[in-house]
Design a protein around this motif. Structure first.
Motif, PDB file in Angstrom:
ATOM      1  N   THR A 274       0.826  -1.212   0.000  1.00 52.94           N
ATOM      2  CA  THR A 274       0.000   0.000   0.000  1.00 52.94           C
ATOM      3  C   THR A 274       0.856   1.256   0.000  1.00 52.94           C
ATOM      4  O   THR A 274       0.572   2.219  -0.726  1.00 52.94           O
ATOM      5  N   ALA A 275       1.902   1.254   0.814  1.00 52.39           N
ATOM      6  CA  ALA A 275       2.792   2.423   0.864  1.00 52.39           C
ATOM      7  C   ALA A 275       3.484   2.643  -0.481  1.00 52.39           C
ATOM      8  O   ALA A 275       3.633   3.784  -0.936  1.00 52.39           O
ATOM      9  N   HIS A 276       3.895   1.551  -1.108  1.00 54.28           N
ATOM     10  CA  HIS A 276       4.548   1.686  -2.416  1.00 54.28           C
ATOM     11  C   HIS A 276       3.574   2.227  -3.462  1.00 54.28           C
ATOM     12  O   HIS A 276       3.943   3.073  -4.296  1.00 54.28           O
ATOM     13  N   MET A 277       2.322   1.791  -3.403  1.00 50.19           N
ATOM     14  CA  MET A 277       1.314   2.275  -4.345  1.00 50.19           C
ATOM     15  C   MET A 277       0.991   3.755  -4.113  1.00 50.19           C
ATOM     16  O   MET A 277       0.766   4.508  -5.065  1.00 50.19           O
ATOM     17  N   MET A 278       1.001   4.178  -2.855  1.00 46.67           N
ATOM     18  CA  MET A 278       0.620   5.556  -2.535  1.00 46.67           C
ATOM     19  C   MET A 278       1.789   6.533  -2.634  1.00 46.67           C
ATOM     20  O   MET A 278       1.616   7.680  -3.045  1.00 46.67           O
ATOM     21  N   GLY A 280       5.196   5.476  -3.710  1.00 46.64           N
ATOM     22  CA  GLY A 280       6.277   5.043  -4.579  1.00 46.64           C
ATOM     23  C   GLY A 280       7.516   4.606  -3.839  1.00 46.64           C
ATOM     24  O   GLY A 280       8.570   4.403  -4.434  1.00 46.64           O
ATOM     25  N   LYS A 281       7.402   4.442  -2.516  1.00 47.78           N
ATOM     26  CA  LYS A 281       8.546   4.070  -1.688  1.00 47.78           C
ATOM     27  C   LYS A 281       8.118   2.998  -0.672  1.00 47.78           C
ATOM     28  O   LYS A 281       6.945   2.873  -0.328  1.00 47.78           O
ATOM     29  N   ALA A 282       9.098   2.246  -0.186  1.00 45.85           N
ATOM     30  CA  ALA A 282       8.857   1.287   0.890  1.00 45.85           C
ATOM     31  C   ALA A 282       9.029   2.019   2.223  1.00 45.85           C
ATOM     32  O   ALA A 282      10.120   2.058   2.791  1.00 45.85           O
ATOM     33  N   ASP A 283       7.952   2.630   2.701  1.00 41.30           N
ATOM     34  CA  ASP A 283       7.983   3.463   3.906  1.00 41.30           C
ATOM     35  C   ASP A 283       8.077   2.581   5.149  1.00 41.30           C
ATOM     36  O   ASP A 283       7.129   1.872   5.500  1.00 41.30           O
ATOM     37  N   LEU A 284       9.230   2.621   5.833  1.00 44.20           N
ATOM     38  CA  LEU A 284       9.446   1.740   6.974  1.00 44.20           C
ATOM     39  C   LEU A 284       8.461   2.006   8.106  1.00 44.20           C
ATOM     40  O   LEU A 284       7.965   1.071   8.738  1.00 44.20           O
ATOM     41  N   SER A 285       8.161   3.277   8.379  1.00 42.55           N
ATOM     42  CA  SER A 285       7.242   3.582   9.467  1.00 42.55           C
ATOM     43  C   SER A 285       5.862   2.977   9.201  1.00 42.55           C
ATOM     44  O   SER A 285       5.207   2.477  10.124  1.00 42.55           O
ATOM     45  N   MET A 286       5.426   2.988   7.953  1.00 42.59           N
ATOM     46  CA  MET A 286       4.143   2.377   7.602  1.00 42.59           C
ATOM     47  C   MET A 286       4.220   0.863   7.709  1.00 42.59           C
ATOM     48  O   MET A 286       3.262   0.194   8.132  1.00 42.59           O
ATOM     49  N   ILE A 287       5.346   0.280   7.336  1.00 46.84           N
ATOM     50  CA  ILE A 287       5.526  -1.171   7.438  1.00 46.84           C
ATOM     51  C   ILE A 287       5.442  -1.622   8.891  1.00 46.84           C
ATOM     52  O   ILE A 287       4.794  -2.621   9.223  1.00 46.84           O
ATOM     53  N   VAL A 316      -5.770  -7.088   5.403  1.00 52.60           N
ATOM     54  CA  VAL A 316      -6.686  -5.947   5.289  1.00 52.60           C
ATOM     55  C   VAL A 316      -6.306  -4.860   6.290  1.00 52.60           C
ATOM     56  O   VAL A 316      -6.283  -3.663   5.971  1.00 52.60           O
ATOM     57  N   ALA A 317      -5.989  -5.271   7.518  1.00 51.25           N
ATOM     58  CA  ALA A 317      -5.610  -4.301   8.548  1.00 51.25           C
ATOM     59  C   ALA A 317      -4.342  -3.548   8.166  1.00 51.25           C
ATOM     60  O   ALA A 317      -4.241  -2.331   8.356  1.00 51.25           O
ATOM     61  N   GLY A 318      -3.358  -4.259   7.610  1.00 49.48           N
ATOM     62  CA  GLY A 318      -2.101  -3.626   7.229  1.00 49.48           C
ATOM     63  C   GLY A 318      -2.265  -2.605   6.120  1.00 49.48           C
ATOM     64  O   GLY A 318      -1.618  -1.546   6.121  1.00 49.48           O
ATOM     65  N   GLY A 319      -3.129  -2.896   5.161  1.00 49.85           N
ATOM     66  CA  GLY A 319      -3.391  -1.923   4.109  1.00 49.85           C
ATOM     67  C   GLY A 319      -4.232  -0.765   4.592  1.00 49.85           C
ATOM     68  O   GLY A 319      -3.966   0.404   4.259  1.00 49.85           O
ATOM     69  N   LEU A 320      -5.244  -1.080   5.408  1.00 49.05           N
ATOM     70  CA  LEU A 320      -6.150  -0.050   5.898  1.00 49.05           C
ATOM     71  C   LEU A 320      -5.443   0.957   6.783  1.00 49.05           C
ATOM     72  O   LEU A 320      -5.755   2.160   6.756  1.00 49.05           O
ATOM     73  N   VAL A 321      -4.475   0.496   7.576  1.00 48.59           N
ATOM     74  CA  VAL A 321      -3.844   1.409   8.519  1.00 48.59           C
ATOM     75  C   VAL A 321      -3.049   2.490   7.800  1.00 48.59           C
ATOM     76  O   VAL A 321      -2.966   3.638   8.273  1.00 48.59           O
ATOM     77  N   VAL A 322      -2.466   2.186   6.651  1.00 47.74           N
ATOM     78  CA  VAL A 322      -1.733   3.193   5.888  1.00 47.74           C
ATOM     79  C   VAL A 322      -2.696   4.276   5.414  1.00 47.74           C
ATOM     80  O   VAL A 322      -2.426   5.477   5.551  1.00 47.74           O
ATOM     81  N   VAL A 323      -3.824   3.849   4.883  1.00 57.46           N
ATOM     82  CA  VAL A 323      -4.837   4.799   4.424  1.00 57.46           C
ATOM     83  C   VAL A 323      -5.367   5.623   5.592  1.00 57.46           C
ATOM     84  O   VAL A 323      -5.568   6.842   5.483  1.00 57.46           O
ATOM     85  N   ALA A 324      -5.585   4.958   6.739  1.00 55.09           N
ATOM     86  CA  ALA A 324      -6.126   5.648   7.910  1.00 55.09           C
ATOM     87  C   ALA A 324      -5.164   6.699   8.445  1.00 55.09           C
ATOM     88  O   ALA A 324      -5.570   7.811   8.802  1.00 55.09           O
TER      89      ALA A 324
END
Length: 424
Positions: A274-278, A280-287, A316-324
C-alpha cells in the motif's frame, strides 16, 4: 486436591505468569517504538512517560482497578461497585470451567488469583501506553501522569467490567477474546480525546492543507520496538486462553500463536504494498505500523478463524492502517506515531471480523460493543483532559516545544551532543 489437579493448577498458574511477563515486555516495545518515532529532543521525556505510566498502572489497578473490573459482587451489569486494595484476592484457586462446560469439580481447572491479577494489570499498562505516543512532543509530563491515574484506575476498569467482568456487554454477546476493543480501542479513544484538546505540533500543518512531515529520530529503535511488541503479543493473545493444561486448550493456544503471527506478517506485506502504491517508496514507518495493525486486528479472536483467514484479516488491517494514517493527518489530527489508526481503526476492524468465523458472535452485538467502548472512553477521557487543561494546563509552552521537552520536563537530553567541562 488430587495430584493431577495440583499439576494442572501449577501449570496453568505458571503459564499465566509467563504470559503476563511477555505482555509486560511490551512496555519496552512501546518505549522503543515511540522513542524512535519522536524527534531526538523529545526522547527522554517519552521514555519517562512509558516507565512511569507502567508504575502508575500497577499501583492504581492494585488499589481499585482490579476490583472495579472483577468485583466480588457487582451492583448491576453497568456499575460494578468499588472495593479497594485487592480485597477479594486471597491467592486461593480461581475456578475456570473446562472447555466442555462441565461444572463437576473433577472437570474444573484452577490457577492462582494472584497470577490472574498480574496478567490483567499488564493489559492496563498496554492501554495507557497507546495514549503516550499520540500526545507526545507537546504535552506536559505531569498532566499526562495525572490522566494516567484516572485512566488506569477507573476508565479502563469500568469498560473492562462490561465485557470481561461479566457486565452488560458480555451478557449481550459482545465478543472480544484478548482486547481489540477493551484494550486497543479503549486506548485509542482516550488518545483521540487528548489529541483533539491538545492540538497539533508547531509546524506540522501549514496553510491551504499543506502537511509538513516530521520524521522520527531513530528508525532502528522503532524497528526494535515493533519486533519486541510482536514477540510480546504471543503472551497477549496466547495467555488470554488462560489455561493450557489439557489437550484441547493446548491445541487452542498453539492455534492462537500461529494465527497471531500470520496476521502480523500479512500486515507487514500489505502495508509495504500500500505504501509503495501511494508514495512510490517502501515506507518503513508504515511497514512497522502494518505489523502492529495486523496484531491488533487479530486480537479480537485469534482462536476461531483458520490460519488463511487470519492472514486475510491481517492483510486488510495492514493496508487499511496506511490509508487511515494518511486520512487522519489530512484531517489535521496530529498523531506522531499513528496510534489512533493502529489501535483504533484496526481494533474496530478486528471486532467486526469476528463475525466471519465465530458462530457465537453477532454483528449487532459487535457494533454495540464498539459504540459503547468508544463512546464511554472518549467522553470520560475528554472530560478528564478538559479538567486538566482548565487547571494545570496540558500543553508545554511554545518555547519549550521548540527547544524540546527533554530538558524542560526532565532536565536532561537523550542524545547530548555537547557537554560543559566546567571550571578546572
Amino acid at each position: 486436591m488430587d495430584k493431577l489437579t495440583e499439576l494442572s493448577y501449577a501449570l496453568d498458574t505458571f503459564y499465566l505468569l509467563i504470559s503476563g511477563a511477555f505482555v509486560m515486555w511490551m512496555a519496552a516495545g512501546f518505549a522503543m517504538l515511540e522513542a524512535g518515532l519522536v524527534r531526538a529532543k523529545n526522547t527522554t521525556e517519552i521514555l519517562t512517560k512509558n516507565v512511569v505510566l507502567y508504575a502508575i498502572a500497577c499501583i492504581m489497578y492494585m488499589l481499585c482497578g482490579y476490583n472495579l473490573m472483577y468485583p466480588g459482587e457487582a451492583v448491576n451489569s453497568v456499575w460494578p461497585g468499588i472495593e479497594f486494595l485487592l480485597s477479594n484476592i486471597d491467592n486461593e484457586a480461581a475456578e475456570v470451567i473446562s472447555v466442555n462446560n462441565d461444572t463437576d469439580d473433577d472437570n474444573n481447572v484452577v490457577y492462582s488469583k494472584m497470577a490472574d491479577f498480574f496478567f490483567q494489570v499488564v493489559f492496563v499498562a498496554t492501554a495507557m501506553s497507546i495514549v503516550s505516543g499520540a500526545v507526545c512532543e507537546r504535552m506536559k509530563l505531569w498532566a499526562f501522569l495525572g490522566f494516567s491515574v484516572v485512566m488506569t484506575g477507573f476508565i479502563y476498569p469500568i469498560q473492562g467490567y462490561w465485557k470481561w467482568g461479566g457486565g452488560f456487554l458480555d451478557t449481550l454477546g459482545f465478543f472480544d477474546f484478548a482486547g481489540s476493543g477493551v484494550v486497543h480501542l479503549c486506548g485509542a479513544s482516550a488518545a483521540l480525546a487528548g489529541v483533539l484538546l491538545l492540538g497539533p505540533r508547531k509546524g506540522k500543518y501549514g496553510e491551504n492543507g499543506v502537511i509538513y512531515p516530521i520524521p522520527g529520530c531513530n528508525m532502528p529503535l522503532a524497528t526494535l520496538g515493533t519486533l519486541i511488541l510482536w514477540m510480546g503479543w504471543f503472551g497477549f493473545n496466547g495467555g488470554s486462553e488462560l489455561i493450557i493444561s489439557n489437550v484441547s486448550e493446548a491445541n487452542t493456544v498453539a492455534k492462537v500463536f500461529v494465527n497471531t503471527n500470520a496476521a502480523a506478517a500479512a500486515g507487514v506485506v500489505a502495508a509495504l504494498i500500500t505504501a509503495h502504491m501511494m508514495f512510490g517508496k517502501a515506507d518503513l514507518s508504515m511497514i512497522l505500523n502494518g505489523a502492529l495493525a495486523g496484531l491488533v486486528a487479530i486480537t479480537a479472536d485469534p482462536a476461531s478463524p483458520s490460519t488463511l483467514l487470519s492472514t486475510g484479516i491481517g492483510f486488510v488491517a495492514g493496508g487499511l492502517v496506511v490509508v487511515a494514517i494518511v486520512t487522519i493527518d489530512k484531517l489535521r489530527i496530529d498523531d506522531p506515531v499513528g496510534a489512533i489508526s493502529v489501535h483504533g481503526i484496526s481494533g474496530i476492524l478486528g471486532l467486526l471480523a469476528v463475525c466471519l468465523s465465530n458462530e457465537e458472535s453477532t454483528l449487532s452485538a459487535q457494533l454495540i460493543g464498539i459504540a459503547t467502548i468508544f463512546g464511554f472512553v472518549f467522553t470520560a477521557s475528554l472530560a478528564m483532559w478538559f479538567l486538566l487543561k482548565s487547571t494545570m494546563g496540558i500543553r508545554v509552552s511554545s518555547e519549550d516545544e521548540y527547544q524540546g521537552v527533554d530538558f524542560s520536563e526532565c532536565g536532561m537530553e537523550a542524545y547530548p551532543e555537547f557537554t560543559s567541562e566546567g571550571s578546572k
